[in-house]
Design an enzyme around this catalytic site. Structure first.
Site, PDB file in Angstrom:
ATOM      1  CB  ILE A   1       0.066   3.742   6.642  1.00 32.75           C
ATOM      2  CG1 ILE A   1      -0.194   5.222   6.793  1.00 32.75           C
ATOM      3  CG2 ILE A   1      -1.210   2.908   6.757  1.00 32.75           C
ATOM      4  CD1 ILE A   1      -0.697   5.860   5.554  1.00 32.75           C
ATOM      5  CG  ASP A   2      -2.034  -0.159   9.481  1.00 36.56           C
ATOM      6  OD1 ASP A   2      -2.648   0.909   9.323  1.00 36.56           O
ATOM      7  OD2 ASP A   2      -2.371  -1.225   8.933  1.00 36.56           O
TER       8      ASP A   2
ATOM      9  N   GLY B   1       0.825  -1.207   0.000  1.00 38.75           N
ATOM     10  CA  GLY B   1       0.000   0.000   0.000  1.00 38.75           C
ATOM     11  C   GLY B   1       0.855   1.252   0.000  1.00 38.75           C
TER      12      GLY B   1
END
Lengths: 342, 342, 342, 342
Positions: free
Chosen positions: D126-127, D10
């Protein structure tokens, strides 16, 4: 048709949006050829140009500045300048020129139009001081940047019980100061259009400290105090009579500190007001200007400038656009005064 | 004079700026008393109010929402509602009411005015669909929020070679979609005003993937495809015929993925479009609306609504403001179409 | 327990988040009483305080500045100052004091701790130059504001083929310049930690103009050129040897223009770096500092200061926190140099 | 040396900053050749690459997404995939590969390293759920975007006396929910790490309505209620047991409305959390990761991944980085609970 585009004068958020719209409609809808001239009037003067295709304008909508570069070159101040421009336009087969710029750039456009060059103007001034159009792009972005800075300064002013003087752009017209000051909740706003009485400003500030712990004063770079109030040594004023070092903001902060007994600081926003990504208002306005300008060129409607009137874009005579400086009218200033000193 | 203020309908950035301006001029310049009614028409209906002083409106200019609260209460739909409002206004000695709201709120105001209640309206709709005024506050903020989201989505779409469908507000009018789509560089924009052909939208998207690796489609929540294109099971449509679950954006992403063979995703911006601090444009417009509304009340100019015409604020008959829905005209949509599919 | 809180020194985004966390945990979890002292050490010195309840800290998390006010008052520089503080703390029944501040405020806290006053420190410096903690809140906000300004200036610099010198905060340490310069893509970064050779900086700028049309130089307000390079008249330096009028940025722009032949401009960001809403990083860090500080007070862990180490918050001896100035180490500067001049 | 670079999984703000740093140091300091592979592991698999020079990375620092494109291609799931990668790397003369990606991309890198391919990893999620590094870039940007949305939603919630449920990213770890919730002043935060009792959440919300007029609940997309609380029809859960239509946020809003009697609404932030320009924190972290990764490649330090530990960047074994999911520890969640329900 072969249409040239140029951007002149100080940069302004939205220039790229105009260029993109001109190219997209010019090529995509009308099937014309588009050419970009480099650095304002220097481009046609020196014959520096490059073809502009759809691919060249991809991704530029949100970007500040201008992909064509800019300059303050004025061909009428250069020996043989106008002749060279005409020659270069002919050599390059340019049928029409779209000139995006302010008073100076459009002034050149007006004179070239009178000499028979096919020109369409797009008004550009971050100061919003061009007559003939309700607004110019770039102004809304500048006002938002200044407002956000003022929002930030409120908390500093309050925490330290200070006066903060914010100097914004506006040499001859106070639109940015007026709108940013209104939007930012300023306790006084000072414009070039009205000499201010520094004693009254100090009064506003003092009144503010009776209830609150802070004051924000927004001043346009071109604002002046009443005659005699600003005592500066010889050499501190520049050719326009502006305070040279530190500007009017710095002088004012010193005065207010002395007159109110409250610490005062200055912030000069400067160039950050004119850079960076445009607001939605400016992107839409610039895009519509670009679309309408290339339509005017396509329709042979030369000697015109696109203008916003209400919610419509329409061509007006180039002369009209640069006829006079649009300054802040009294009634708009009176609106702001409701909020002074409290 | 004793002037009441209320805010009705959906919240909108700029409501507090109106209230502040009303109070500052009402008290500071005219010397009137100001009273805030709670939660729209519920306030006068139930007699819930509180005095509003200068101190109550300090610091609210940059804040979204409304310090008075809001509701969709309609006294004309409540037995004896109008009578109770009149009684409460009389008991509390209210000489005039400033009603800030949209179609519904101003509709009530119009009827009350006809019954002799002294009302001045301030138009409010984030959708910008009230006739009678060039713009309403809140709209510019919503458009900027949507544009910033689109700016962000471009990079995701490009990195993953996807179609991204962005669903924005606009149940009956597509102003937010139009302006945010223009400002965000959308490759297609779909509005409630024009049924769209999903095959054509898929074509735009496909054309886009020939040169580029991504496509952005902006769709208003109230947009519809041509009759027969949307096959939904019974129960998936709500009372207005809108797709219930996931909305039009989700349906469209599914269709585009199927028709173009490119992965598609949806983002529904929803409530973030209407909250938070207003832009400079909205703060200035809301402030000027507030100043002018309290002036109208002061001058006994009742049954009017303040409106923006060009750069001026002026009172117009209340009826005019709510007479019809202001939708996107064809020529404005045509401007956006220049950028479709490429 | 009755716990006092104060904020001293320059304001910093995140102060309110600390206060809120102290109050929420102090009252909600521990059941203590909380008292806010006004304007840093002036509060306990003059006995000016007010109770702090849950309601007092509602809505302050996103707000810059400090609801308690601040000052640079130092009780050790005032005759009988320390005695008055002890007396006031006793009179008001204060069991522990949470002092939020920088070198000066924590220096006072350290001395008071040695005299037996129960103190817990929370480190605060926008410059990030306090040893003992990896980061302080406010720094991230300042860096982001400076970075956004640099982002904006890039487009102006490019459009006008200029050098733009951006002067940021940092009198003794160059952290803001380093991070904002790295994040903003600066072509040279100048810090107080290393005297710079203006000839080399001009070389970087010139090299940049070979390929590109613009250069951005970020300079900390406390940066200095090599001995002898800055020729200033007597009276232009302040007590610290800093250039008085216009600052180092203005001097540098003049030099670079002269040495490179390219127009150069300065922007001094000043106070906008320290005001306004904090970033998420600063809100989280400040909240965690506040939670941990009131825990330390609750547990009787006095003479300590909360500190960030990696991802953990832990108490360290107060002395450690203010032992020395944390300056930019050579290897961090070397990282930035990779990007100079190209 | 000839070094390849690829970005997988992602997209994430900061990817371009890593690429730029790798290229700038790789070419400018070490004199290596750099090659960009297209779309993650698809690039080396299909041999799609292009040379990367200094000019290719100009201006990409502030841009989200990745100029190299991305995909989820996994060569180990493709027949003969690994062999094709080795062959292509050899044909193109690639001495080392810098793989920027998350669990999957680095998992492939780890296996390739074991097979003798020279790989250096750069962690990306991003997490923020990769073990082995304190933080990953992109996370800070996502948290700020979510926080700004929550800031906006507060005013809407207050004006309408509503509960607003904000669904943020985080399928397996709740870092974004935790930090955005803390920074945004949420009244409850729900994470995948802890099943939540919807009755307790309703209690928090109800308590909140006793004093205030609004409640904000932040929920990670992967959060679950206690067993048996979510009654959904067959077909509404996807393969992971997540609610299919509308997500957990929509379900939760329905429950809270039913249980508290207060109107509740959902906002699903979705893709806007991962696009757009990175924050300063992420730009600096990504730049430092890139610089250190190319140094590791230069020094032959293969089979490693760069990691942030405290304020330092250092290489750690690739295996370590992907060994386990880094979830929110109990004590961090306890910090947030201090603010629940009030």
């Amino acid at each position: 048709m072969r249409i040239g585009v140029l951007t002149g004068g100080g940069d302004c958020p939205g220039l790229n949006a105009v260029i993109r719209a001109v190219v997209r409609r010019g090529i995509g809808e009308y099937g014309h050829e588009l050419v970009g001239f480099r650095d304002g009037w220097r481009g046609p003067l020196e014959g520096v140009s490059r073809p502009l295709g759809i691919a060249d304008v991809r991704g530029i909508l949100p970007r500040g500045g201008t992909i064509l570069g800019s300059s303050r070159t004025n061909p009428f101040k250069i020996d043989g300048g106008v002749g060279r421009i005409r020659a270069n336009l002919e050599t390059q087969g340019i049928d029409a020129l779209i000139a995006i710029g302010g008073e100076d750039t459009l002034g050149v456009a007006t004179k070239l139009d009178e000499l028979g060059v096919h020109v369409v103007g797009v008004p550009k001034t971050i100061d919003n001081d061009l007559s003939g159009t309700d607004y110019t792009f770039g102004f809304d972005t500048a006002v938002n940047i200044a407002m956000e800075a003022i929002d930030r300064l409120h908390t500093t002013a309050e925490s330290h019980h200070r006066t903060l003087v914010v100097e914004v752009m506006g040499r001859h017209a106070g639109w940015i100061a007026l709108h940013a000051g209104l939007a930012g909740g300023a306790n006084a706003i000072l414009l070039p259009e009205r000499q201010f009485d520094v004693a009254k400003v100090a009064e506003h500030v003092s009144r503010r400290f009776q209830h609150e712990y802070a004051a924000i004063v927004v001043v346009a770079e071109g604002a002046h105090p009443l005659e005699g109030q600003m005592v500066v040594q010889h050499g501190q004023l520049d050719a326009f009579g502006h305070v040279r070092l530190g500007g009017i903001g710095q002088w004012l902060a010193g005065e207010l500190e002395a007159r109110t007994g409250k610490e005062a600081r200055t912030v000069v926003l400067g160039h950050i007001q004119r850079g960076g990504t445009p607001t939605a208002f400016d992107r839409v306005l610039a895009t519509r200007f670009g679309l309408r300008a290339v339509q005017a060129a396509h329709e042979g409607d030369f000697g015109t400038m696109v203008a916003l009137r209400g919610t419509e874009i329409r061509p007006v005579p180039l002369k009209e656009g640069t006829a006079e400086l649009k300054t802040v009218p009294l009634e708009r200033y009176a609106e702001a005064e409701v909020f002074f000193g409290s």
